[in-house]
Design an enzyme around this catalytic site. Sequence first.
Site, mmCIF file in Angstrom:
data_model
loop_
_atom_site.group_PDB
_atom_site.id
_atom_site.type_symbol
_atom_site.label_atom_id
_atom_site.label_comp_id
_atom_site.label_asym_id
_atom_site.label_seq_id
_atom_site.Cartn_x
_atom_site.Cartn_y
_atom_site.Cartn_z
ATOM 1 N N ASN A 9 0.760 -1.104 0.129
ATOM 2 C CA ASN A 9 -0.394 0.330 0.604
ATOM 3 C C ASN A 9 1.346 0.853 0.083
ATOM 4 O O ASN A 9 1.473 1.533 0.798
ATOM 5 C CB ASN A 9 -0.782 0.322 0.801
ATOM 6 C CG ASN A 9 -1.768 0.967 1.646
ATOM 7 O OD1 ASN A 9 -2.041 1.765 0.566
ATOM 8 N ND2 ASN A 9 -2.840 1.203 2.048
ATOM 9 N N ARG A 93 -2.527 -2.047 -3.901
ATOM 10 C CA ARG A 93 -3.540 -1.373 -3.993
ATOM 11 C C ARG A 93 -3.425 -0.094 -4.376
ATOM 12 O O ARG A 93 -2.743 0.563 -4.476
ATOM 13 C CB ARG A 93 -4.033 -0.972 -2.229
ATOM 14 C CG ARG A 93 -4.852 -0.151 -1.799
ATOM 15 C CD ARG A 93 -4.933 0.512 -0.409
ATOM 16 N NE ARG A 93 -6.567 1.721 -0.767
ATOM 17 C CZ ARG A 93 -6.120 2.562 0.362
ATOM 18 N NH1 ARG A 93 -5.203 2.625 1.010
ATOM 19 N NH2 ARG A 93 -7.308 3.144 1.038
ATOM 20 N N HIS A 182 -12.823 2.875 -0.472
ATOM 21 C CA HIS A 182 -12.579 2.075 0.305
ATOM 22 C C HIS A 182 -13.636 0.466 -0.065
ATOM 23 O O HIS A 182 -13.677 -0.147 0.556
ATOM 24 C CB HIS A 182 -13.311 2.085 1.912
ATOM 25 C CG HIS A 182 -12.370 3.351 2.761
ATOM 26 N ND1 HIS A 182 -13.864 4.441 3.194
ATOM 27 C CD2 HIS A 182 -11.385 3.643 2.749
ATOM 28 C CE1 HIS A 182 -12.646 5.136 3.718
ATOM 29 N NE2 HIS A 182 -11.484 4.978 3.516
ATOM 30 N N LEU A 211 -15.775 3.028 8.872
ATOM 31 C CA LEU A 211 -15.118 4.175 10.242
ATOM 32 C C LEU A 211 -13.610 4.218 10.289
ATOM 33 O O LEU A 211 -13.511 3.732 11.460
ATOM 34 C CB LEU A 211 -16.573 4.523 11.133
ATOM 35 C CG LEU A 211 -17.750 4.356 11.019
ATOM 36 C CD1 LEU A 211 -18.560 4.444 12.062
ATOM 37 C CD2 LEU A 211 -18.448 5.690 9.831
ATOM 38 N N ARG A 243 -10.632 15.642 7.491
ATOM 39 C CA ARG A 243 -11.742 16.327 6.112
ATOM 40 C C ARG A 243 -13.188 16.473 6.434
ATOM 41 O O ARG A 243 -13.428 15.377 7.296
ATOM 42 C CB ARG A 243 -11.810 14.324 5.128
ATOM 43 C CG ARG A 243 -10.617 14.250 4.587
ATOM 44 C CD ARG A 243 -10.391 13.232 3.703
ATOM 45 N NE ARG A 243 -9.520 11.971 3.831
ATOM 46 C CZ ARG A 243 -9.575 11.089 3.818
ATOM 47 N NH1 ARG A 243 -9.882 10.560 2.779
ATOM 48 N NH2 ARG A 243 -8.728 9.753 3.773
ATOM 49 N N ASP A 284 -8.110 11.969 16.383
ATOM 50 C CA ASP A 284 -8.217 10.455 16.914
ATOM 51 C C ASP A 284 -9.265 9.942 17.765
ATOM 52 O O ASP A 284 -9.221 10.884 18.489
ATOM 53 C CB ASP A 284 -6.998 9.618 17.712
ATOM 54 C CG ASP A 284 -6.831 8.563 17.894
ATOM 55 O OD1 ASP A 284 -7.696 7.751 18.557
ATOM 56 O OD2 ASP A 284 -5.815 7.742 17.144
ATOM 57 N N ARG A 286 -9.714 8.124 20.290
ATOM 58 C CA ARG A 286 -8.931 8.288 21.637
ATOM 59 C C ARG A 286 -9.441 9.150 22.397
ATOM 60 O O ARG A 286 -9.697 9.777 23.568
ATOM 61 C CB ARG A 286 -8.313 7.128 21.595
ATOM 62 C CG ARG A 286 -8.379 6.350 20.885
ATOM 63 C CD ARG A 286 -6.955 5.030 20.841
ATOM 64 N NE ARG A 286 -6.644 5.202 19.307
ATOM 65 C CZ ARG A 286 -5.812 4.859 19.052
ATOM 66 N NH1 ARG A 286 -5.627 3.477 19.004
ATOM 67 N NH2 ARG A 286 -5.076 4.906 17.544
ATOM 68 N N GLU A 335 -15.050 -0.382 14.752
ATOM 69 C CA GLU A 335 -14.677 -1.992 15.500
ATOM 70 C C GLU A 335 -13.962 -1.437 16.913
ATOM 71 O O GLU A 335 -14.746 -2.568 17.904
ATOM 72 C CB GLU A 335 -13.014 -2.105 14.816
ATOM 73 C CG GLU A 335 -13.653 -2.874 13.122
ATOM 74 C CD GLU A 335 -12.151 -3.477 12.158
ATOM 75 O OE1 GLU A 335 -11.852 -3.939 13.634
ATOM 76 O OE2 GLU A 335 -11.722 -3.412 11.535
ATOM 77 N N GLU A 388 -8.348 -5.810 4.479
ATOM 78 C CA GLU A 388 -8.454 -5.322 3.197
ATOM 79 C C GLU A 388 -7.344 -5.822 2.931
ATOM 80 O O GLU A 388 -7.072 -6.448 1.517
ATOM 81 C CB GLU A 388 -7.718 -3.346 2.916
ATOM 82 C CG GLU A 388 -9.059 -2.920 3.303
ATOM 83 C CD GLU A 388 -8.862 -1.541 3.900
ATOM 84 O OE1 GLU A 388 -8.361 -1.158 4.570
ATOM 85 O OE2 GLU A 388 -9.790 -0.547 2.499
HETATM 86 P P1 ADP Z 1 -7.177 4.372 8.531
HETATM 87 O O1 ADP Z 1 -6.854 2.966 7.952
HETATM 88 O O2 ADP Z 1 -7.916 5.555 7.536
HETATM 89 O O3 ADP Z 1 -5.645 5.184 8.486
HETATM 90 P P2 ADP Z 1 -7.856 2.613 10.422
HETATM 91 O O4 ADP Z 1 -9.038 1.863 10.016
HETATM 92 O O5 ADP Z 1 -7.006 1.839 11.210
HETATM 93 O O6 ADP Z 1 -7.690 4.669 9.813
HETATM 94 O O7 ADP Z 1 -8.638 3.523 11.747
HETATM 95 C C1 ADP Z 1 -7.857 4.544 12.821
HETATM 96 C C2 ADP Z 1 -8.643 5.461 13.485
HETATM 97 O O8 ADP Z 1 -10.046 4.486 14.880
HETATM 98 C C3 ADP Z 1 -7.715 6.401 14.438
HETATM 99 O O9 ADP Z 1 -8.113 6.905 14.350
HETATM 100 C C4 ADP Z 1 -8.995 6.434 16.104
HETATM 101 O O10 ADP Z 1 -9.745 7.440 15.489
HETATM 102 C C5 ADP Z 1 -9.669 5.332 15.648
HETATM 103 N N1 ADP Z 1 -9.658 4.033 16.962
HETATM 104 C C6 ADP Z 1 -8.607 3.291 16.916
HETATM 105 N N2 ADP Z 1 -8.060 2.608 18.149
HETATM 106 C C7 ADP Z 1 -9.245 3.244 18.513
HETATM 107 C C8 ADP Z 1 -10.420 2.541 19.890
HETATM 108 N N3 ADP Z 1 -9.633 1.369 20.824
HETATM 109 N N4 ADP Z 1 -10.841 3.272 20.718
HETATM 110 C C9 ADP Z 1 -12.092 4.515 18.880
HETATM 111 N N5 ADP Z 1 -11.133 4.701 18.681
HETATM 112 C C10 ADP Z 1 -10.319 4.310 18.026
#
Ligand code: ADP
Length: 403
Positions: A9, A93, A182, A211, A243, A284, A286, A335, A388
């Site tokens: 990727n 990808r 996606h 998400l 975004r 993020d 969290r 998730e 993916e």
């Molecule tokens: P991408 O592949 O689009 O970069 P991901 O699917 O890995 O993103 O998602 C990343 C986002 O998921 C983080 O920015 C955060 O907002 C959220 N995230 C990851 N772990 C947790 C968690 N344990 N609790 C809440 N949100 C989380």
Amino acid sequence: MTKYVLVLNSGSSSIKFQVLDLAEDPQEGPFLSGLVEQIGESRGHIKIITENNTIEDRRPILSHSVGLERAFGMMSLLGVGPQDLDICAVGHRVVQGGSLFNEPVLIDDDVKEKIGSLIPLAPLHNPANLDGIENAQSLLPDVPQVAVFDTAFFHSLPEAASRYALDREVADQYHIRRYGAHGTSHKYVSELVPGLIGKDPAEVNQITLHLGNGASASAIQGGKAIDTSMGLTPLAGLVMGTRTGDIDPSVIFHLTREAHMTIDEIDTLFNRRSGLKGLCGVNDFRLLQELINEGEQDAQDAYDIYVHRLRQYVGSYMLELGRLDAITFTAGVGENHVGIRRDSMANLENFGIRIDDALNNNEAGVEGPRIISTDDSAVKVLVVPTNEELAIARFALALSEQD
Ligand code: ADP
């Protein structure tokens, strides 16, 4: 007997990759994963993770090709270099397949030329993807390479969902339509749902919510996507980490006239300085949750705007589908974030949607896919981890075996 597939990727300043052994149970996770980041910056970073080892290199990385070559060298030091593993296929990808690709393809010169011709539709991503293909081909010249497009799953969108209400001539001349993104994730997750809810795939009407940092929603009927929230580019639709998602296009005219911002400045504003980050300073979830817990009103507003937009899409897709069997949450936020699932599905009992709090909180500690709605919920709500890389690896192996 092993069947190692390398999945690449390639982004504008980073390369993420995994080696998966498709002869093994996919739930075991990748055999190896790696990251090459900060390419072209004063300090680079390469990290290789295997079951028993993690090694890192922090020297500057001049280019993508230097980074990949060095990463392969580090893998060899661990005895798991591409040559040691006898890799049978490489899956790439590719973000934008435009109207040219409706499924994964074996890469040849014609495919590379077409990916190149789509650069105007994905100026940040397709050049990096193409570069990744060239580099992998030169380092592994005898291994079949396969391109898997983020947009391919949405090739099936009906005209009413894919065409913008824009002057037809202009739209056609400049290939302006909804391509989605996606797609590999929406397809992978949606294909698991019929088995999980015990229904015939051809009969299942579902909504998938990817998400992550980027976020998108899709409406899927009998395995075919009929609508999706991302548009010409991955800027449209849901509120995302950085975004805007949907926004009145007149905001661009207004900022140009009133704030004298250039197009590039507005591009950066919409893509990198907006979404959750623009609203409350963090992207993020969290960290966002911590700010909410501390009583930060901006963070609470960001959360509410995110949920509001998500519910708008779920509602409109319910009407489009007419009858709904399942709503599935996936990717980092989908998730892991209990609250987003609870709040975006709140007060929908009249629509046959009822979440079970204990299942949503995952009190049983289930790993992998699970249903989080109550037994009497007419629409099943699920959490299905996306993968993916596994989906790309499977496509790559299948096409290389046909070769
Ligand atoms: P991408 O592949 O689009 O970069 P991901 O699917 O890995 O993103 O998602 C990343 C986002 O998921 C983080 O920015 C955060 O907002 C959220 N995230 C990851 N772990 C947790 C968690 N344990 N609790 C809440 N949100 C989380």
